[in-house]
Motif scaffolding. Structure first.
Motif: not given
Length: 69
Positions: A7-15, A25-32, A42-47
């Protein structure tokens, strides 16, 4: 879900610059969206994208009650 390394992870600008206290965050298929803490990659929360948007709006408007601990 794809492996987290794919996945292409994007770091928060507040980090911080240290890179050890980041929300990513990273984008997943299907607008997730996938969320993770950089200290536990290693602990990922999909939403859903809608739930993520609601979370961001709640944070921006101080819409959450602090947890007493």
């Amino acid at each position: 879900m794809p492996y987290t390394s794919e996945l292409c992870w994007i770091k928060s600008s507040f980090s911080g610059d240290g890179g050890n206290n980041c929300v990513e965050i990273a984008t997943l298929e299907g607008e997730r969206i996938a969320l993770r803490d950089s200290t536990r990659p290693y602990q990922v929360v999909p939403t859903s994208g809608g739930a993520f948007h609601s979370l961001v709006q709640g944070v921006k408007t101080d819409g959450f009650t602090p947890v007493q601990g």
